[in-house]
Design a protein around this motif. Structure first.
Motif, PDB file in Angstrom:
ATOM      1  N   LYS A 305      62.456 124.612  28.893  1.00 29.46           N
ATOM      2  CA  LYS A 305      61.815 125.037  27.646  1.00 29.46           C
ATOM      3  C   LYS A 305      61.412 126.513  27.746  1.00 29.46           C
ATOM      4  O   LYS A 305      61.522 127.271  26.760  1.00 29.46           O
ATOM      5  CB  LYS A 305      60.583 124.180  27.373  1.00 29.46           C
ATOM      6  CG  LYS A 305      59.835 124.543  26.085  1.00 29.46           C
ATOM      7  CD  LYS A 305      60.688 124.330  24.852  1.00 29.46           C
ATOM      8  CE  LYS A 305      59.864 124.303  23.574  1.00 29.46           C
ATOM      9  NZ  LYS A 305      59.068 125.498  23.330  1.00 29.46           N
ATOM     10  N   PHE A 308      64.436 128.571  27.072  1.00 33.87           N
ATOM     11  CA  PHE A 308      64.674 128.607  25.627  1.00 33.87           C
ATOM     12  C   PHE A 308      63.718 129.581  24.945  1.00 33.87           C
ATOM     13  O   PHE A 308      64.137 130.386  24.105  1.00 33.87           O
ATOM     14  CB  PHE A 308      64.526 127.210  25.035  1.00 33.87           C
ATOM     15  CG  PHE A 308      64.541 127.186  23.534  1.00 33.87           C
ATOM     16  CD1 PHE A 308      65.724 127.351  22.833  1.00 33.87           C
ATOM     17  CD2 PHE A 308      63.355 127.027  22.810  1.00 33.87           C
ATOM     18  CE1 PHE A 308      65.740 127.350  21.439  1.00 33.87           C
ATOM     19  CE2 PHE A 308      63.360 127.022  21.429  1.00 33.87           C
ATOM     20  CZ  PHE A 308      64.560 127.181  20.734  1.00 33.87           C
ATOM     21  N   LYS A 313      69.337 130.360  23.849  1.00 38.56           N
ATOM     22  CA  LYS A 313      69.628 129.132  23.108  1.00 38.56           C
ATOM     23  C   LYS A 313      70.701 128.295  23.776  1.00 38.56           C
ATOM     24  O   LYS A 313      70.822 127.096  23.527  1.00 38.56           O
ATOM     25  CB  LYS A 313      70.050 129.479  21.675  1.00 38.56           C
ATOM     26  CG  LYS A 313      68.917 130.050  20.827  1.00 38.56           C
ATOM     27  CD  LYS A 313      69.343 130.241  19.382  1.00 38.56           C
ATOM     28  CE  LYS A 313      68.188 130.737  18.530  1.00 38.56           C
ATOM     29  NZ  LYS A 313      68.587 130.899  17.108  1.00 38.56           N
ATOM     30  N   CYS A 316      70.162 124.790  25.293  1.00 37.06           N
ATOM     31  CA  CYS A 316      70.059 123.594  24.445  1.00 37.06           C
ATOM     32  C   CYS A 316      71.422 122.935  24.258  1.00 37.06           C
ATOM     33  O   CYS A 316      72.437 123.622  24.120  1.00 37.06           O
ATOM     34  CB  CYS A 316      69.487 123.946  23.082  1.00 37.06           C
ATOM     35  SG  CYS A 316      67.886 124.756  23.167  1.00 37.06           S
ATOM     36  N   LYS A 317      71.437 121.626  24.210  1.00 38.73           N
ATOM     37  CA  LYS A 317      72.691 120.898  24.029  1.00 38.73           C
ATOM     38  C   LYS A 317      73.359 121.240  22.712  1.00 38.73           C
ATOM     39  O   LYS A 317      74.591 121.318  22.623  1.00 38.73           O
ATOM     40  CB  LYS A 317      72.430 119.386  24.092  1.00 38.73           C
ATOM     41  CG  LYS A 317      72.247 118.844  25.496  1.00 38.73           C
ATOM     42  CD  LYS A 317      72.057 117.335  25.482  1.00 38.73           C
ATOM     43  CE  LYS A 317      71.885 116.798  26.886  1.00 38.73           C
ATOM     44  NZ  LYS A 317      71.628 115.329  26.909  1.00 38.73           N
ATOM     45  N   ASN A 318      72.547 121.449  21.657  1.00 33.83           N
ATOM     46  CA  ASN A 318      73.134 121.770  20.359  1.00 33.83           C
ATOM     47  C   ASN A 318      73.277 123.267  20.144  1.00 33.83           C
ATOM     48  O   ASN A 318      73.710 123.702  19.067  1.00 33.83           O
ATOM     49  CB  ASN A 318      72.322 121.144  19.222  1.00 33.83           C
ATOM     50  CG  ASN A 318      70.884 121.654  19.185  1.00 33.83           C
ATOM     51  OD1 ASN A 318      70.541 122.671  19.788  1.00 33.83           O
ATOM     52  ND2 ASN A 318      70.019 120.945  18.455  1.00 33.83           N
ATOM     53  N   ASN A 321      68.352 124.500  19.299  1.00 36.11           N
ATOM     54  CA  ASN A 321      66.950 124.148  19.568  1.00 36.11           C
ATOM     55  C   ASN A 321      66.907 122.951  20.517  1.00 36.11           C
ATOM     56  O   ASN A 321      67.925 122.306  20.759  1.00 36.11           O
ATOM     57  CB  ASN A 321      66.210 123.837  18.266  1.00 36.11           C
ATOM     58  CG  ASN A 321      66.907 122.752  17.464  1.00 36.11           C
ATOM     59  OD1 ASN A 321      67.148 121.648  17.963  1.00 36.11           O
ATOM     60  ND2 ASN A 321      67.251 123.052  16.206  1.00 36.11           N
ATOM     61  N   PRO A 322      65.719 122.643  21.051  1.00 38.17           N
ATOM     62  CA  PRO A 322      65.632 121.561  22.050  1.00 38.17           C
ATOM     63  C   PRO A 322      65.635 120.141  21.473  1.00 38.17           C
ATOM     64  O   PRO A 322      65.437 119.189  22.219  1.00 38.17           O
ATOM     65  CB  PRO A 322      64.270 121.831  22.736  1.00 38.17           C
ATOM     66  CG  PRO A 322      63.832 123.183  22.287  1.00 38.17           C
ATOM     67  CD  PRO A 322      64.461 123.389  20.952  1.00 38.17           C
ATOM     68  N   ASN A 323      65.866 119.991  20.170  1.00 30.85           N
ATOM     69  CA  ASN A 323      65.775 118.673  19.537  1.00 30.85           C
ATOM     70  C   ASN A 323      66.676 117.622  20.184  1.00 30.85           C
ATOM     71  O   ASN A 323      66.361 116.444  20.213  1.00 30.85           O
ATOM     72  CB  ASN A 323      66.099 118.771  18.044  1.00 30.85           C
ATOM     73  CG  ASN A 323      65.026 119.538  17.282  1.00 30.85           C
ATOM     74  OD1 ASN A 323      63.967 119.843  17.819  1.00 30.85           O
ATOM     75  ND2 ASN A 323      65.302 119.872  16.032  1.00 30.85           N
ATOM     76  N   ASN A 324      67.837 118.062  20.676  1.00 28.96           N
ATOM     77  CA  ASN A 324      68.779 117.143  21.319  1.00 28.96           C
ATOM     78  C   ASN A 324      68.757 117.259  22.842  1.00 28.96           C
ATOM     79  O   ASN A 324      69.660 116.779  23.521  1.00 28.96           O
ATOM     80  CB  ASN A 324      70.201 117.406  20.814  1.00 28.96           C
ATOM     81  CG  ASN A 324      70.359 117.072  19.350  1.00 28.96           C
ATOM     82  OD1 ASN A 324      69.829 117.770  18.494  1.00 28.96           O
ATOM     83  ND2 ASN A 324      71.065 116.006  19.045  1.00 28.96           N
ATOM     84  N   PHE A 326      68.390 119.417  26.646  1.00 27.69           N
ATOM     85  CA  PHE A 326      68.952 120.601  27.301  1.00 27.69           C
ATOM     86  C   PHE A 326      70.236 120.254  28.049  1.00 27.69           C
ATOM     87  O   PHE A 326      70.541 119.088  28.293  1.00 27.69           O
ATOM     88  CB  PHE A 326      67.922 121.182  28.265  1.00 27.69           C
ATOM     89  CG  PHE A 326      66.645 121.619  27.603  1.00 27.69           C
ATOM     90  CD1 PHE A 326      66.617 122.756  26.810  1.00 27.69           C
ATOM     91  CD2 PHE A 326      65.478 120.874  27.742  1.00 27.69           C
ATOM     92  CE1 PHE A 326      65.442 123.157  26.184  1.00 27.69           C
ATOM     93  CE2 PHE A 326      64.296 121.277  27.130  1.00 27.69           C
ATOM     94  CZ  PHE A 326      64.290 122.420  26.351  1.00 27.69           C
TER      95      PHE A 326
END
Length: 568
Positions: A305, A308, A313, A316-318, A321-324, A326
């Protein structure tokens, strides 16, 4: 409780005892010494018909309750959602109205780095099994682990890799912390040159002998050397205090510890810029090493985090953002979650309130007799751990022990200990655990990272765990915001239970410990975590009265695809 709060501030245990800070740069017992003195006064006056209430370090007072109620209820840093952010947090703490209790710092159950040694040992050993096909009875002989941080929590890393029979190089910029671990025997060598560190490591790897090496320098320098010289690193992590990277928790490459400290005071803007650049470079080096076969895992210190937040960026998987999550796993996602938490295994601990080492040895032997090493591989690991615990010289501060156990194991050991107290074989014992447990913490970047049904952003589990422990009569119950990952990123709770030998405590053990663990297993089962579902089914089958865990209905994915692909 007096023993526990003072152990948190023991000079051999606490990071900054004069500042009431136990570990993690900012984890405090309470905010100021006036609060501390008043808490101590109340603890001296407390009766079995009263409960001490402490809110963010402030002792609200003694309130009438009953012998079956907790003797102390503690909360730290709980903020209303709209204000649960760093900016409003700093305003509140500047006003003296909130406190960062971390986990066991503000919960008065810290037992020194031993508290994380067992978890780190479990993590490293199981990482080797997972990635290098090491058998259950094998160890990390011949393998290299590299990380950073030798402070309060991170100080366990060197000791853990040695117990696992591996080789470790742990970078640290504050020489005083390296010296402390060296004096304790928790690192065996101190080196200042990256080449010398890796040469020494290879020497011991070739012999398949263990050694922990404290590297006095920046982790980025160490990894840069490994990349440039094509040095093979098997396991890689980080335990700098990245929940506060801009508050001194992360030292930028190129700065000494002393310059870093001065720059924090004189030019915060420049310091932030240097932290961001160093985190970016750190990330790039990790990527290269991973491509070469290194297994990197985030150790729950909010490292990814922080990367990020530094503007990367790509972490992050997407890609946004970290919603999905890392691109690298946290140790809970890959290791601790599926192999320990989902079964209900976590950092159970006890403290001999007599402060007698002979009492601790008696409890070690009793706990070992309660463990069946043939039940599961986790129990075999626990049996070997407790068998060697005293010889590994794990105690720092008061006479305490940690042992990863599930609900069945904890209850069996706790009842045995209470019987020993009742018979006068040992003095009173305080049971507890790290908040870092199957049911104690909601934290999507750490403890609940392997709960993937979308509920890892909720804080119901930790709150229910706290409330349930109050209802079942634990001696001390705590709830905090932040943990090791920072404000707004976790809600966590803990408990303490004094074993006084009474039958009343036997009843609490059976009801409260079962709830404390199995609430977390039930949550993980509902998220369809395979081993948690297995554990819940087994518990329901063996407990026809009392508990009953709701089981999920598992859907046949192939059937769904077949049905939805048909034309209507």
């Amino acid at each position: 409780m007096q023993v526990m709060i003072d152990n948190n501030l023991n000079f051999d245990v606490a990071l900054y005892p004069y500042e009431l800070t136990t570990y993690g740069e900012t984890g405090q017992v309470c905010q100021n010494w006036m609060q501390y003195r008043l808490i101590k006064k109340y603890l001296e006056e407390l009766t079995e018909n009263q409960t001490l209430v402490v809110e963010s370090g402030h002792p609200l007072g003694l309130f009438e309750s009953s012998p079956n109620a907790p003797r102390a209820i503690l909360t730290n840093g709980l903020l209303i959602g709209e204000y649960d952010n760093q900016e409003d947090w700093h305003k509140a703490i500047s006003l003296g109205v909130t406190n960062y209790g971390q986990m066991t710092a503000g919960g008065w159950m810290y037992i020194g780095p031993q508290g994380i040694v067992h978890g780190t040992y479990n993590t490293l050993l199981n990482a080797g099994r997972l990635k290098f096909n090491i058998p259950d009875e094998g160890d990390l002989g011949g393998y290299l682990f590299v990380s950073s941080g030798l402070g309060g929590m991170s100080g366990a890393q060197g000791k853990s890799i040695e117990i696992a029979n591996g080789v470790g190089i742990i970078a640290e910029v504050d020489y005083s912390r390296i010296q402390t671990r060296f004096d304790q025997g928790w690192v065996k060598k101190i080196v200042k040159d990256p080449g010398e560190a890796f040469r020494l490591a290879q020497e011991y790897m070739d012999k398949k002998e263990s050694i922990s090496i404290g590297f006095f320098g920046n982790i980025v320098d160490l990894l840069e050397y490994a990349v440039n010289k094509n040095v093979k690193i098997d396991l890689l992590s980080d335990q700098t205090s990245c929940h506060v990277p801009y508050g001194g928790g992360y030292c930028p490459q190129g700065l000494t510890f002393e310059v870093r400290t001065e720059l924090l005071k004189t030019d915060k803007t420049k310091f932030v810029r240097l932290v961001n650049q160093s985190l970016t470079d750190h990330f790039e080096l990790i990527k290269i090493l991973v491509d070469r076969g290194t297994y990197f895992f985030d150790y729950g210190n909010s490292f990814m985090k922080a990367i990020f937040d530094a503007g990367v960026k790509e972490i992050c998987k997407n890609g946004e953002n970290p919603n999905n999550g890392f691109i690298f796993p946290s140790y809970v996602e890959d290791i601790m979650g599926p192999l320990l938490f989902d079964y209900g295994y976590g950092p159970f601990r006890w403290v001999c309130l007599s402060s007698k080492h002979e009492d601790l040895l008696k409890t070690d032997k009793a706990a070992m007799k309660c463990i069946d090493p043939n039940r599961r591989f986790q129990d075999r690991d626990n049996y070997m751990w407790i068998k060697n615990a005293d010889s590994n010289k794990l105690v720092v501060g008061t006479q305490a022990r940690i042992l990863y156990q599930d609900a069945v194991g904890r209850i069996k050991i706790a009842l045995k200990f209470n019987e020993m107290v009742r018979k006068g074989e040992v003095g009173p014992i305080m049971l507890g655990r790290d908040h870092h447990d199957p049911g104690g913490t909601d934290s999507p970047f750490r403890e609940t990272a392997n709960i993937r049904d979308g509920s890892n952003v909720t804080a119901d589990m930790a709150t229910q765990c706290f409330a349930g422990n109050v209802a079942r009569g634990m001696t001390m119950v705590t709830l905090h915001n932040g943990g090791g990952v920072g404000i707004g990123k976790a809600i966590n709770g803990g408990f303490g239970l004094v074993l006084d030998g009474s039958e009343r405590v036997d009843i609490i053990i059976k009801k409260a410990i079962s709830w404390d663990v199995l609430g977390g297993v039930a949550r993980r089962s509902w998220a369809r975590n395979e081993h948690a579902v297995e554990t819940a089914i087994k518990h329901n089958r063996e407990n026809k009265s009392g508990d009953h865990i709701t089981l999920p209905y598992l859907i046949d994915e192939d059937l769904i695809k077949k049905v939805t692909s048909q034309k209507v």
